[in-house]
Write a protein that holds these residues in place. Structure first.
Motif, short mmCIF file in Angstrom:
data_model
loop_
_atom_site.label_atom_id
_atom_site.label_comp_id
_atom_site.label_asym_id
_atom_site.label_seq_id
_atom_site.Cartn_x
_atom_site.Cartn_y
_atom_site.Cartn_z
N PRO A 176 38.09 61.09 4.89
CA PRO A 176 37.54 60.46 3.68
C PRO A 176 37.61 58.94 3.79
CG PRO A 176 39.14 62.17 3.14
CD PRO A 176 39.27 61.91 4.61
N VAL A 177 36.47 58.30 3.70
CA VAL A 177 36.38 56.84 3.76
C VAL A 177 36.04 56.33 2.37
CG1 VAL A 177 35.23 54.86 4.81
CG2 VAL A 177 35.66 56.91 6.17
N ILE A 178 36.86 55.44 1.85
CA ILE A 178 36.78 55.05 0.45
C ILE A 178 36.44 53.58 0.34
CG2 ILE A 178 38.08 54.86 -1.71
CD1 ILE A 178 39.79 57.23 -0.59
N THR A 179 35.36 53.29 -0.34
CA THR A 179 34.97 51.92 -0.64
C THR A 179 35.22 51.68 -2.12
OG1 THR A 179 33.27 52.00 1.06
CG2 THR A 179 33.11 50.24 -0.57
N SER A 180 36.04 50.74 -2.43
CA SER A 180 36.39 50.48 -3.82
C SER A 180 36.76 49.02 -3.98
CB SER A 180 37.56 51.38 -4.24
OG SER A 180 38.02 51.05 -5.53
N ASN A 181 36.48 48.49 -5.16
CA ASN A 181 36.88 47.12 -5.43
C ASN A 181 38.39 47.00 -5.61
OD1 ASN A 181 34.24 46.06 -5.42
ND2 ASN A 181 33.90 46.73 -7.53
N THR A 182 39.03 48.12 -5.93
CA THR A 182 40.47 48.13 -6.18
C THR A 182 41.13 49.20 -5.34
OG1 THR A 182 40.11 47.41 -8.46
CG2 THR A 182 42.27 48.33 -7.93
N ILE A 183 42.08 48.81 -4.51
CA ILE A 183 42.91 49.76 -3.78
C ILE A 183 44.21 49.88 -4.56
CG2 ILE A 183 44.14 50.22 -1.64
CD1 ILE A 183 41.99 48.66 -0.17
N VAL A 184 44.47 51.07 -5.08
CA VAL A 184 45.58 51.26 -6.01
C VAL A 184 46.88 51.43 -5.22
CG1 VAL A 184 46.51 52.68 -7.87
CG2 VAL A 184 44.04 52.28 -7.70
N ARG A 185 47.86 50.57 -5.54
CA ARG A 185 49.15 50.59 -4.85
C ARG A 185 50.26 50.35 -5.86
NH1 ARG A 185 48.74 46.58 0.23
NH2 ARG A 185 50.70 47.64 0.71
N CYS A 186 51.46 50.81 -5.50
CA CYS A 186 52.62 50.58 -6.36
C CYS A 186 52.92 49.09 -6.43
CB CYS A 186 53.81 51.35 -5.81
SG CYS A 186 55.35 51.06 -6.71
N ARG A 187 53.19 48.62 -7.61
CA ARG A 187 53.46 47.18 -7.78
C ARG A 187 54.79 46.79 -7.17
NH1 ARG A 187 53.31 45.97 -13.92
NH2 ARG A 187 54.19 48.07 -13.97
N SER A 188 55.70 47.73 -7.02
CA SER A 188 57.03 47.41 -6.51
C SER A 188 57.12 47.56 -5.00
CB SER A 188 58.06 48.30 -7.20
OG SER A 188 59.35 48.04 -6.68
N CYS A 189 56.88 48.77 -4.48
CA CYS A 189 57.10 49.02 -3.06
C CYS A 189 55.81 48.97 -2.25
CB CYS A 189 57.79 50.36 -2.85
SG CYS A 189 56.77 51.80 -3.24
N ARG A 190 54.66 48.81 -2.91
CA ARG A 190 53.34 48.65 -2.28
C ARG A 190 52.86 49.94 -1.61
NH1 ARG A 190 50.68 45.85 -4.63
NH2 ARG A 190 49.35 45.10 -2.94
N THR A 191 53.41 51.08 -2.00
CA THR A 191 52.91 52.37 -1.51
C THR A 191 51.48 52.59 -2.01
OG1 THR A 191 55.10 53.37 -1.40
CG2 THR A 191 53.24 54.87 -1.71
N TYR A 192 50.65 53.15 -1.15
CA TYR A 192 49.29 53.49 -1.55
C TYR A 192 49.31 54.79 -2.35
CZ TYR A 192 47.84 50.00 1.89
OH TYR A 192 47.66 48.83 2.58
N ILE A 193 48.49 54.86 -3.38
CA ILE A 193 48.43 56.06 -4.19
C ILE A 193 48.04 57.24 -3.31
CG2 ILE A 193 46.00 55.87 -4.91
CD1 ILE A 193 47.05 56.64 -7.78
N ASN A 194 48.62 58.40 -3.56
CA ASN A 194 48.50 59.54 -2.66
C ASN A 194 48.67 60.84 -3.43
OD1 ASN A 194 51.52 60.43 -2.39
ND2 ASN A 194 51.57 58.19 -2.16
N PRO A 195 48.51 61.99 -2.78
CA PRO A 195 48.57 63.26 -3.51
C PRO A 195 49.92 63.59 -4.12
CG PRO A 195 47.46 63.56 -1.40
CD PRO A 195 48.06 62.19 -1.38
N PHE A 196 50.97 62.87 -3.77
CA PHE A 196 52.31 63.24 -4.22
C PHE A 196 52.84 62.32 -5.32
CE2 PHE A 196 51.68 64.19 0.31
CZ PHE A 196 51.57 65.57 0.20
N VAL A 197 51.99 61.44 -5.86
CA VAL A 197 52.39 60.65 -7.02
C VAL A 197 52.27 61.51 -8.27
CG1 VAL A 197 51.58 58.55 -5.90
CG2 VAL A 197 50.09 59.73 -7.52
N SER A 198 52.78 61.01 -9.40
CA SER A 198 52.74 61.74 -10.67
C SER A 198 51.95 60.95 -11.69
CB SER A 198 54.16 61.96 -11.19
OG SER A 198 55.00 62.44 -10.17
N PHE A 199 51.08 61.62 -12.39
CA PHE A 199 50.36 60.98 -13.50
C PHE A 199 51.05 61.35 -14.81
CE2 PHE A 199 46.69 58.94 -11.75
CZ PHE A 199 46.52 59.54 -10.51
#
Length: 833
Positions: A176-199
């Motif tokens: 999957p190749v993703i083009t987006s104006n915003t790459i969502v990452r954790c503000r603290s540790c800079r982890t990229y959003i992924n299937p194992f985060v919680s909403f």
């Protein structure tokens, strides 16, 4: 022994398959390439020259995370209540039979047939079905323990290593190749959003590494796949554990560099006489248009013997112009304008040069090699842009900076003092590599020499610049045409495979876990950041880890690698892989989750380091102690069996066999048969290859071909593909009536027994019978056999000339090495002390 190109292997495969009578349905595989949002692609791509290389890329991918707080981990299900979260993320999936089988006690001295019928798969983490489905492929990301111990004390009790095996840039059929104006990452540790985060709700998500609660950006509310709004949990970034982002200008310190390729060629008498130069020129000519790049791609050439030769390839010239620099002690670039030229604009001159290069030096009697000055010239030429330097060397460097003296004494190969000179004789090549890495220059080495060339010193130019190392110890166009063919096919793969430039890779993990050692070809820029001037799809990495803080507050541990690189098309991209594993508190669960192949590969990397920093004998002792310690710990803490024998859990029943196989590899074996350069190259292979290649080299797969049937066969592409059972690597399994195939990763061995069926010999080799097999056979090469090895040498051996050493029969006694049964007795004796 006869050598074949892989079409012989193709005949073997074809003879083992037959068309299906019915039309079986085919599986469809979809590749997701997401279109840009209406705002367009925000990443900046420059068509002009790249600016000078910046001093630091550390800040681009994001810094290390500070200490954060613990809270209960949540699931990736949208908006669950707390009871649902607790039930869903209980860690283990409640399938106890898997653990029971993995812990089944095995008496290694009694059970001799331990190999599975098919090649060993990676163990599945004991997770819920949803988490398993979302998890990263073990071909990309693999942990030595699929159950992570809660504490370092628990890990120490198990006496097993904790680490990761990565193949981050491997060729993928689906990405999957993703083009987006915003790459969502954790503000603290800079982890990229992924299937194992919680909403937590539509507007907030919780990081699965540091547990920080983050806001969901407005743009992330839109799903480009379904074209719907308000379902952030269905975005491709949250549905796939491996994704690639098109990065914005925020991830650049300069405009993305063009693809730049510089070839540095040994043209001494030794080089020309062996025949490599002619093969190189022809192969590059055939693949000139297939090299990764775009309209900005640049190429250049440097040749050397006792002097350094540059080539002016400016498009305005009618033919290439050679510029010779004889002052090798103070090398300089004669002109900066036309030595690295645009391939599209100067293609005609490049072709003329490649056509004439071999004849230009065909009569040379120059025997010296000024490799060091040639590399200094390459560094100066490439520094403004970065790129890839491909070095072809055929002898020991004898002139100028970086000259080397022969250090190998064949009489000392089995010295009681151990193997000497495994480390470099000079720091010249390491310092040069570090300078190159700082300017985003990767150096790849092709060593084509039958004489000692001090690879231990030369390899540093690639080790510390994220390069690759190739070695052809007996290449000669007359005496060894098979190896010349292999070189040609390897070179073709090398020239055309995918490449990433000016890359960095960072590995993040759940708070409480820490990384303390990396293995591979790179420069470590900080505790968790690797500098990779070049990245290629055939390189692997290993990581040793420890547990600094208790993981008792979480049921899952996660690991994420992020590779930021510039593609050959000038796009800044980020490839992200995320792995999720359960956390356990029982020692039995730790053993049940042991991945014996990953453990073996990590220990191999550790043993290579130990052999260089200490001694080969210390490294070998450490490997044997790893077996003794882990089996002793299992016997004393988990197993309740009182019977005599050597007991191992089923998950580790192959561990002693794999360690014995390691001890018999060129990198680590004792005895007089291993040349120093061959040993060093084997060490380099262990440190830079992905797990699958390492394991095939350590413990090859052996099959009997002439008795295959349709039982258990696979139905692929309208064909029936038989699945022969794996055989133990011992001469006991070979018979005069059979035909046996051994897969060693980069080489196939096909052994034909003297009484083998004539029909099989005719169908596979095209010969009427065993006696008529000629001394040499030549076929066209095939490239479909394995995705990361385009050329597999096929060695056909008749029964009269069988040498068990060449067949890697690791269970049999060999030069100064125990048989498998003797090794087990030795382990048992050590455990009883």
């Amino acid at each position: 022994m006869f050598y074949f190109s892989p079409a012989s292997m193709s005949k073997v495969l074809q003879s083992c398959t037959k068309p299906l009578k019915d039309n079986s349905s085919s599986q469809l595989c979809f590749v997701l390439h997401l279109p840009p949002f209406s705002g367009g692609d925000s990443s900046s791509t420059t068509t002009g020259s790249a600016s000078p290389v910046p001093n630091s890329y550390d800040s681009l991918e994001g810094g290390s995370y500070p200490g954060t707080y613990f809270t209960q981990l949540l699931t990736s299900n949208p908006f669950p209540n707390m009871s649902q979260l607790s039930a869903a993320l209980g860690g283990l999936s409640g399938v106890p039979e898997l653990e029971v089988e993995a812990l089944r006690p095995v008496n290694l001295l009694q059970e001799r047939n331990l190999l599975p019928h098919q090649p060993l798969d990676a163990p599945e983490p004991n997770l819920s079905a949803d988490l398993k489905k979302a998890n990263c492929s073990p071909d990309t990301f693999r942990c030595t323990l699929t159950n992570i111990p809660q504490t370092q004390a628990l890990l120490n009790k198990a006496r097993l290593p904790l680490g990761l095996l990565l193949h981050p840039f491997r060729d993928l059929a689906q990405l999957p190749v993703i083009t987006s104006n915003t790459i969502v990452r954790c503000r603290s540790c800079r982890t990229y959003i992924n299937p194992f985060v919680s909403f937590l709700d539509q507007r907030r998500w919780k990081c699965n590494l540091c547990y920080r609660v983050n806001d969901v950006p407005d743009e992330f509310m839109y799903n480009p796949v379904t074209r719907s709004y308000g379902e952030p949990h269905k975005r491709p970034e949250v549905q796939n554990s491996t994704v690639e982002f098109i990065a914005s200008s925020d991830y650049m310190l300069r405009p993305p560099q063009p693809a730049v390729y510089l070839f540095v060629l040994d043209v001494s008498h030794n080089a020309v006489e062996g025949g490599y130069l002619n093969v190189f020129c022809h192969t590059l000519l055939e693949n000139l248009d297939k090299m990764p790049g775009d309209t900005r791609t640049r190429v250049g050439f440097i040749t050397f013997n006792s002097t350094i030769h540059f080539y002016n390839l400016h498009e305005s010239l009618s033919q290439p112009q050679m510029l010779v620099v004889s002052d090798i002690d103070d090398i300089f670039i004669p002109t900066h304008d036309s030595l690295l030229v645009n391939l599209k604009e100067s293609r005609a001159l490049v072709r003329v040069l490649l056509t004439s290069l071999h004849s230009m030096f065909s009569q040379t009697r120059e025997t010296h090699s000024a490799l060091g000055p040639a590399l200094q010239a390459a560094y100066k030429l490439m520094s403004p842009t970065g790129g890839r330097v491909s070095v072809f060397q055929t002898q020991l460097p004898t002139l100028g900076p970086g000259l080397l003296q022969s250090r190998e004494d064949p009489n000392q190969r089995s010295s009681t003092k151990g193997v000497q000179h495994l480390g470099p004789a000079t720091d010249f090549y390491k310092k040069l590599a570090l300078d190159c890495s700082g300017q985003q220059i990767g150096v790849d080495l092709f060593l084509l020499s039958s004489q000692y060339s001090d690879l231990a010193s030369l390899a540093c130019m690639s080790k510390f610049s994220a390069g690759s190392i190739f070695y052809y110890p007996s290449l000669h166009h007359v005496h060894n045409p098979a190896q010349l063919d292999k070189f040609q096919k390897d070179l073709e793969r090398y020239l055309t495979r995918k490449i990433g430039f000016e890359a960095v890779m960072r590995i993040r993990c759940t708070k409480g876990l820490s990384i303390h050692t990396f293995h591979g070809n790179f420069f470590v820029r900080s505790t968790d950041l690797l500098s990779l001037a070049n990245i290629n799809p055939d390189s692997g990495f290993a990581v040793q880890m420890s547990i600094e803080e208790s993981l008792a507050d979480t049921s899952l541990a996660c690991f994420q690698s992020a590779l930021l690189y510039t593609s050959s098309k000038g796009k800044r991209r980020i490839r992200v892989h995320t792995l999720c594993l359960p956390v356990v508190s029982q020692l039995s669960d730790v053993y049940a989750g042991a991945d014996v192949q990953a453990i073996t590969c990590l220990l191999a990397n550790m043993a290579i380091d130990r052999s260089i920093s200490s001694s080969l004998s210390d490294a070998r002792d450490a490997l044997m102690n790893a077996v003794v310690d882990s089996l002793s710990a299992y016997k004393n803490t988990v197993s309740n069996i009182q019977q005599s024998g050597l007991i191992a859990p089923a998950a580790l029943c192959l561990f002693p066999l794999y360690v014995l196989a390691l001890l018999k590899q060129k990198a680590l074996r004792m005895g007089t048969s291993t040349k120093l350069d061959e040993r060093v190259f084997a060490m380099c292979e262990f440190k830079s290859q992905p797990l699958q290649q390492i394991m095939r080299a350590v413990h090859p797969d052996l099959y009997r071909l002439d008795t295959m049937s349709d039982q258990g066969a696979l139905h692929l592409n309208d064909c029936i593909v038989p699945q022969p059972h794996l055989l133990h690597l011992t001469a006991e399994k070979l018979t005069r009536e059979g035909a046996f195939l051994m897969d060693c990763g980069s080489v196939f061995y096909l052994w034909i027994g003297k009484c083998c069926n004539d029909v099989f010999i005719r169908d596979v080799l095209g010969c009427p019978n065993h006696a008529s097999i000629p001394p040499s056979m030549v076929s066209e090469a095939q490239t479909f056999i394995r995705h990361n090895v385009t050329y597999l040498l096929l060695c056909v051996t008749k029964v009269e000339s069988l040498t068990f050493q060449s067949f890697h029969l690791v269970e049999d006694r060999s030069e100064s090495a125990l048989s498998y049964y003797e090794f087990l007795l030795h382990i048992q004796q050590q455990m009883s002390k």
